[in-house]
Scaffold this motif. Structure first.
Motif, mmCIF file in Angstrom:
data_model
loop_
_atom_site.group_PDB
_atom_site.id
_atom_site.type_symbol
_atom_site.label_atom_id
_atom_site.label_comp_id
_atom_site.label_asym_id
_atom_site.label_seq_id
_atom_site.Cartn_x
_atom_site.Cartn_y
_atom_site.Cartn_z
ATOM 1 N N ALA A 43 -18.903 13.137 40.491
ATOM 2 C CA ALA A 43 -18.875 12.083 39.475
ATOM 3 C C ALA A 43 -18.176 10.832 40.009
ATOM 4 C CB ALA A 43 -18.187 12.594 38.210
ATOM 5 N N ALA A 44 -17.071 11.011 40.717
ATOM 6 C CA ALA A 44 -16.328 9.867 41.255
ATOM 7 C C ALA A 44 -17.128 9.139 42.331
ATOM 8 C CB ALA A 44 -14.982 10.325 41.812
ATOM 9 N N ALA A 45 -17.870 9.885 43.147
ATOM 10 C CA ALA A 45 -18.651 9.284 44.227
ATOM 11 C C ALA A 45 -19.966 8.699 43.728
ATOM 12 C CB ALA A 45 -18.930 10.320 45.316
ATOM 13 N N GLY A 46 -20.464 9.247 42.625
ATOM 14 C CA GLY A 46 -21.761 8.802 42.126
ATOM 15 C C GLY A 46 -22.928 9.359 42.934
ATOM 16 N N THR A 47 -22.662 10.365 43.742
ATOM 17 C CA THR A 47 -23.679 11.000 44.569
ATOM 18 C C THR A 47 -23.222 12.405 44.916
ATOM 19 O OG1 THR A 47 -25.052 10.749 46.563
ATOM 20 C CG2 THR A 47 -22.732 10.121 46.760
ATOM 21 N N GLY A 48 -24.149 13.241 45.317
ATOM 22 C CA GLY A 48 -23.817 14.610 45.695
ATOM 23 C C GLY A 48 -23.334 14.747 47.123
ATOM 24 N N GLU A 49 -23.705 13.772 47.977
ATOM 25 C CA GLU A 49 -23.254 13.841 49.369
ATOM 26 C C GLU A 49 -23.407 12.495 50.041
ATOM 27 O OE1 GLU A 49 -26.811 15.434 52.229
ATOM 28 O OE2 GLU A 49 -25.806 16.972 51.039
ATOM 29 N N ASP A 50 -22.647 12.325 51.079
ATOM 30 C CA ASP A 50 -22.721 11.164 51.957
ATOM 31 C C ASP A 50 -22.826 11.664 53.384
ATOM 32 O OD1 ASP A 50 -22.459 8.818 50.295
ATOM 33 O OD2 ASP A 50 -20.333 9.287 50.024
ATOM 34 N N THR A 51 -23.468 10.871 54.222
ATOM 35 C CA THR A 51 -23.539 11.152 55.644
ATOM 36 C C THR A 51 -22.889 9.989 56.379
ATOM 37 O OG1 THR A 51 -25.577 12.393 55.344
ATOM 38 C CG2 THR A 51 -25.092 11.637 57.569
ATOM 39 N N PHE A 52 -22.003 10.316 57.308
ATOM 40 C CA PHE A 52 -21.266 9.308 58.058
ATOM 41 C C PHE A 52 -21.590 9.438 59.538
ATOM 42 C CE2 PHE A 52 -18.779 10.301 54.285
ATOM 43 C CZ PHE A 52 -18.547 9.043 53.771
ATOM 44 N N GLU A 53 -21.884 8.317 60.178
ATOM 45 C CA GLU A 53 -22.094 8.319 61.623
ATOM 46 C C GLU A 53 -20.738 8.428 62.304
ATOM 47 O OE1 GLU A 53 -24.548 5.213 63.174
ATOM 48 O OE2 GLU A 53 -25.933 5.362 61.473
ATOM 49 N N VAL A 54 -20.661 9.271 63.312
ATOM 50 C CA VAL A 54 -19.435 9.443 64.087
ATOM 51 C C VAL A 54 -19.788 9.361 65.562
ATOM 52 C CG1 VAL A 54 -18.228 10.792 62.328
ATOM 53 C CG2 VAL A 54 -19.639 11.976 64.009
ATOM 54 N N GLY A 55 -18.823 8.982 66.360
ATOM 55 C CA GLY A 55 -19.047 8.847 67.793
ATOM 56 C C GLY A 55 -18.534 10.038 68.581
ATOM 57 N N GLY A 56 -18.394 11.155 67.929
ATOM 58 C CA GLY A 56 -17.847 12.351 68.558
ATOM 59 C C GLY A 56 -16.985 13.065 67.540
ATOM 60 N N THR A 57 -16.176 13.984 68.007
ATOM 61 C CA THR A 57 -15.289 14.732 67.115
ATOM 62 C C THR A 57 -14.274 13.795 66.485
ATOM 63 O OG1 THR A 57 -15.588 16.743 68.396
ATOM 64 C CG2 THR A 57 -13.637 16.633 66.998
ATOM 65 N N VAL A 58 -14.082 13.934 65.179
ATOM 66 C CA VAL A 58 -13.104 13.155 64.424
ATOM 67 C C VAL A 58 -12.166 14.141 63.730
ATOM 68 C CG1 VAL A 58 -14.647 11.166 64.091
ATOM 69 C CG2 VAL A 58 -14.648 13.020 62.407
ATOM 70 N N THR A 59 -11.133 13.621 63.092
ATOM 71 C CA THR A 59 -10.235 14.484 62.332
ATOM 72 C C THR A 59 -10.625 14.458 60.855
ATOM 73 O OG1 THR A 59 -8.623 12.766 61.840
ATOM 74 C CG2 THR A 59 -8.329 14.004 63.926
ATOM 75 N N LEU A 60 -10.106 15.425 60.118
ATOM 76 C CA LEU A 60 -10.318 15.430 58.675
ATOM 77 C C LEU A 60 -9.728 14.165 58.057
ATOM 78 C CD1 LEU A 60 -11.366 16.798 56.151
ATOM 79 C CD2 LEU A 60 -9.253 18.142 56.087
ATOM 80 N N SER A 61 -8.620 13.680 58.585
ATOM 81 C CA SER A 61 -8.048 12.410 58.105
ATOM 82 C C SER A 61 -9.050 11.270 58.265
ATOM 83 C CB SER A 61 -6.771 12.056 58.863
ATOM 84 O OG SER A 61 -5.741 12.943 58.552
ATOM 85 N N ASP A 62 -9.745 11.240 59.402
ATOM 86 C CA ASP A 62 -10.768 10.220 59.636
ATOM 87 C C ASP A 62 -11.891 10.325 58.608
ATOM 88 O OD1 ASP A 62 -9.444 9.312 61.979
ATOM 89 O OD2 ASP A 62 -10.548 10.750 63.225
ATOM 90 N N VAL A 63 -12.326 11.545 58.329
ATOM 91 C CA VAL A 63 -13.404 11.757 57.366
ATOM 92 C C VAL A 63 -12.978 11.285 55.984
ATOM 93 C CG1 VAL A 63 -14.868 13.482 56.234
ATOM 94 C CG2 VAL A 63 -14.442 13.624 58.693
ATOM 95 N N VAL A 64 -11.767 11.635 55.567
ATOM 96 C CA VAL A 64 -11.265 11.199 54.261
ATOM 97 C C VAL A 64 -11.191 9.672 54.211
ATOM 98 C CG1 VAL A 64 -9.253 11.203 52.728
ATOM 99 C CG2 VAL A 64 -10.072 13.348 53.736
ATOM 100 N N ALA A 65 -10.764 9.044 55.293
ATOM 101 C CA ALA A 65 -10.714 7.571 55.336
ATOM 102 C C ALA A 65 -12.111 6.982 55.173
ATOM 103 C CB ALA A 65 -10.071 7.101 56.636
ATOM 104 N N LEU A 66 -13.118 7.600 55.795
ATOM 105 C CA LEU A 66 -14.499 7.127 55.644
ATOM 106 C C LEU A 66 -14.972 7.261 54.199
ATOM 107 C CD1 LEU A 66 -16.058 8.634 58.893
ATOM 108 C CD2 LEU A 66 -15.710 6.192 58.403
ATOM 109 N N VAL A 67 -14.628 8.393 53.564
ATOM 110 C CA VAL A 67 -14.992 8.614 52.165
ATOM 111 C C VAL A 67 -14.367 7.529 51.294
ATOM 112 C CG1 VAL A 67 -14.613 10.140 50.172
ATOM 113 C CG2 VAL A 67 -15.402 11.091 52.357
ATOM 114 N N LEU A 68 -13.082 7.261 51.492
ATOM 115 C CA LEU A 68 -12.386 6.285 50.652
ATOM 116 C C LEU A 68 -12.829 4.857 50.946
ATOM 117 C CD1 LEU A 68 -8.830 7.879 50.542
ATOM 118 C CD2 LEU A 68 -10.686 8.030 48.851
#
Length: 98
Positions: A24-49
């Motif tokens: 509900a907060a995102a307004g979608t069921g999923e997002d896909t993010f381009e990454v340039g290799g392995t990232v951290t969960l912190s990085d993923v959360v930053a992309l979401v926000l």
């Protein structure tokens, strides 16, 4: 899907799936993010926000359980959880009821 160079485009992304209040907060069921290799969960959360910058999403993500694939990882330091390309991260807010 692959490019003419043989690189797998799906392997260059991380998918984040949102459940219940996170959906509900995102307004979608999923997002896909381009990454340039392995990232951290912190990085993923930053992309979401970054993609969903409102306070509601920030508050929701702060209380979510997190799965990386089928493994719970929320109790670990998000800066130390490695998320390789091709991974699925699931954000599950607390559910009411039983």
């Amino acid at each position: 899907m692959s490019t003419s160079s043989g690189r797998d485009l799906a392997a260059e992304t991380v998918t984040v799936r949102y459940w219940a209040g996170a959906r509900a907060a995102a307004g979608t069921g999923e997002d896909t993010f381009e990454v340039g290799g392995t990232v951290t969960l912190s990085d993923v959360v930053a992309l979401v926000l970054e993609r969903h910058p409102d306070d509601r999403m920030a508050r929701t993500v702060a209380v979510c359980s997190v799965l990386l694939g089928d493994q719970p990882v929320r109790s670990q330091d998000p800066a130390s959880v490695l998320v390789p390309p091709g991974s699925v991260v699931e954000l599950l807010p607390p559910f009411a009821g039983g």
